[in-house]
Design a protein around this motif. Structure first.
Motif, PDB file in Angstrom:
ATOM      1  N   GLY A  93      38.358  12.266  -4.550  1.00 27.68           N
ATOM      2  CA  GLY A  93      37.508  11.157  -4.959  1.00 27.68           C
ATOM      3  C   GLY A  93      38.169  10.205  -5.934  1.00 27.68           C
ATOM      4  O   GLY A  93      37.495   9.530  -6.709  1.00 27.68           O
ATOM      5  N   ILE A  94      39.477  10.125  -5.878  1.00 31.55           N
ATOM      6  CA  ILE A  94      40.238   9.263  -6.791  1.00 31.55           C
ATOM      7  C   ILE A  94      39.834   7.799  -6.614  1.00 31.55           C
ATOM      8  O   ILE A  94      39.562   7.089  -7.581  1.00 31.55           O
ATOM      9  CB  ILE A  94      41.760   9.436  -6.569  1.00 31.55           C
ATOM     10  CG1 ILE A  94      42.193  10.889  -6.772  1.00 31.55           C
ATOM     11  CG2 ILE A  94      42.548   8.468  -7.445  1.00 31.55           C
ATOM     12  CD1 ILE A  94      41.895  11.483  -8.118  1.00 31.55           C
ATOM     13  N   LEU A  95      39.787   7.335  -5.369  1.00 32.00           N
ATOM     14  CA  LEU A  95      39.472   5.936  -5.107  1.00 32.00           C
ATOM     15  C   LEU A  95      38.024   5.619  -5.466  1.00 32.00           C
ATOM     16  O   LEU A  95      37.732   4.550  -6.009  1.00 32.00           O
ATOM     17  CB  LEU A  95      39.765   5.574  -3.652  1.00 32.00           C
ATOM     18  CG  LEU A  95      41.199   5.861  -3.171  1.00 32.00           C
ATOM     19  CD1 LEU A  95      41.394   5.358  -1.745  1.00 32.00           C
ATOM     20  CD2 LEU A  95      42.234   5.284  -4.103  1.00 32.00           C
ATOM     21  N   PHE A  96      37.109   6.554  -5.201  1.00 32.89           N
ATOM     22  CA  PHE A  96      35.709   6.347  -5.566  1.00 32.89           C
ATOM     23  C   PHE A  96      35.566   6.250  -7.084  1.00 32.89           C
ATOM     24  O   PHE A  96      34.833   5.402  -7.592  1.00 32.89           O
ATOM     25  CB  PHE A  96      34.821   7.466  -5.006  1.00 32.89           C
ATOM     26  CG  PHE A  96      33.357   7.236  -5.261  1.00 32.89           C
ATOM     27  CD1 PHE A  96      32.613   6.461  -4.392  1.00 32.89           C
ATOM     28  CD2 PHE A  96      32.719   7.780  -6.363  1.00 32.89           C
ATOM     29  CE1 PHE A  96      31.256   6.224  -4.617  1.00 32.89           C
ATOM     30  CE2 PHE A  96      31.373   7.557  -6.610  1.00 32.89           C
ATOM     31  CZ  PHE A  96      30.640   6.779  -5.727  1.00 32.89           C
ATOM     32  N   ALA A  97      36.276   7.100  -7.802  1.00 34.05           N
ATOM     33  CA  ALA A  97      36.227   7.054  -9.275  1.00 34.05           C
ATOM     34  C   ALA A  97      36.718   5.701  -9.778  1.00 34.05           C
ATOM     35  O   ALA A  97      36.137   5.117 -10.702  1.00 34.05           O
ATOM     36  CB  ALA A  97      37.063   8.189  -9.872  1.00 34.05           C
ATOM     37  N   GLY A  98      37.776   5.189  -9.171  1.00 40.07           N
ATOM     38  CA  GLY A  98      38.277   3.876  -9.545  1.00 40.07           C
ATOM     39  C   GLY A  98      37.286   2.773  -9.237  1.00 40.07           C
ATOM     40  O   GLY A  98      37.076   1.865 -10.049  1.00 40.07           O
ATOM     41  N   LYS A  99      36.653   2.856  -8.067  1.00 45.25           N
ATOM     42  CA  LYS A  99      35.623   1.873  -7.715  1.00 45.25           C
ATOM     43  C   LYS A  99      34.477   1.930  -8.711  1.00 45.25           C
ATOM     44  O   LYS A  99      33.931   0.899  -9.104  1.00 45.25           O
ATOM     45  CB  LYS A  99      35.065   2.143  -6.313  1.00 45.25           C
ATOM     46  CG  LYS A  99      35.902   1.658  -5.192  1.00 45.25           C
ATOM     47  CD  LYS A  99      35.176   1.907  -3.878  1.00 45.25           C
ATOM     48  CE  LYS A  99      36.048   1.635  -2.694  1.00 45.25           C
ATOM     49  NZ  LYS A  99      35.359   1.932  -1.431  1.00 45.25           N
ATOM     50  N   PHE A 100      34.119   3.144  -9.112  1.00 50.41           N
ATOM     51  CA  PHE A 100      33.044   3.314 -10.087  1.00 50.41           C
ATOM     52  C   PHE A 100      33.382   2.584 -11.389  1.00 50.41           C
ATOM     53  O   PHE A 100      32.574   1.819 -11.908  1.00 50.41           O
ATOM     54  CB  PHE A 100      32.775   4.801 -10.343  1.00 50.41           C
ATOM     55  CG  PHE A 100      31.879   5.048 -11.520  1.00 50.41           C
ATOM     56  CD1 PHE A 100      30.508   4.882 -11.399  1.00 50.41           C
ATOM     57  CD2 PHE A 100      32.401   5.417 -12.748  1.00 50.41           C
ATOM     58  CE1 PHE A 100      29.669   5.081 -12.495  1.00 50.41           C
ATOM     59  CE2 PHE A 100      31.580   5.622 -13.844  1.00 50.41           C
ATOM     60  CZ  PHE A 100      30.208   5.449 -13.710  1.00 50.41           C
TER      61      PHE A 100
END
Length: 178
Positions: A15-22
């Motif tokens: 979930g690295i990219l989702f965390a960044g989007k968050f």
């Protein structure tokens, strides 16, 4: 607020990219200028992934980060690769469930958060990334915890609306960690 450069790194599937989007969307909702730049290997899961997020009150000139103010390392290879790039006085967040190695720097604030174990214990085993984000929000003055539910609701697709509550549980778990 100064410009803050954040690098989130780990394996694909964490979930690295989702965390960044968050973080980027959270910055947008707090009227900041943002940049979000994903980078991942060709492997779907298990390959490397990282994400650069820049938060600023001024326009962001380039999305490239060479010396992050904040490093969030979700696995050992990521910590080893990026730890020396963090600016002196920066912050380093380590998922201590997956990383047994200690950071050998005394010029940065280091936070060891057993995010993977905490996510498992909280019944949200796939959301260690959001446990980590909850702790980052707690320790990063540029962003507040206020408005996180609105941010998550904007990022989670409508057909997966039940995940908003689970993400909020993970964020709160990270925020509450001492």
């Amino acid at each position: 607020m100064k410009t803050t450069q954040i690098l989130i790194a780990g394996f694909g599937g964490q979930g690295i990219l989702f965390a960044g989007k968050f973080l980027a969307y959270k910055g947008l909702l707090e009227d900041l200028q943002v940049s979000w730049l994903p980078s991942y290997g060709p492997e779907m899961r298990g390959g490397t992934a990282n994400c650069s997020v820049i938060l600023s009150e001024e326009s962001v000139g380039s999305p490239i980060i060479t010396h992050p103010d904040v490093l969030i390392a979700m696995n050992l290879p990521s910590l080893q690769k990026y730890v020396d790039a963090v600016v002196p006085g920066g912050q380093i967040y380590v998922d201590s469930t997956l990383i047994g190695e200690k950071v050998g720097r005394d010029d940065a604030a280091v936070f060891y958060i057993p995010a993977t174990q905490m996510a498992n214990d909280a019944g949200v085993p796939t959301l260690a990334n959001m446990v980590m984000m909850g702790h980052v929000l707690k320790n990063h003055p540029e962003l507040t915890f206020e408005g996180t539910e609105e941010t998550v609701a904007k990022l989670v697709p409508p057909q997966k609306a039940q995940l908003v509550e689970l993400n909020m549980k993970a964020l709160q778990t990270g925020r509450d960690y001492q």
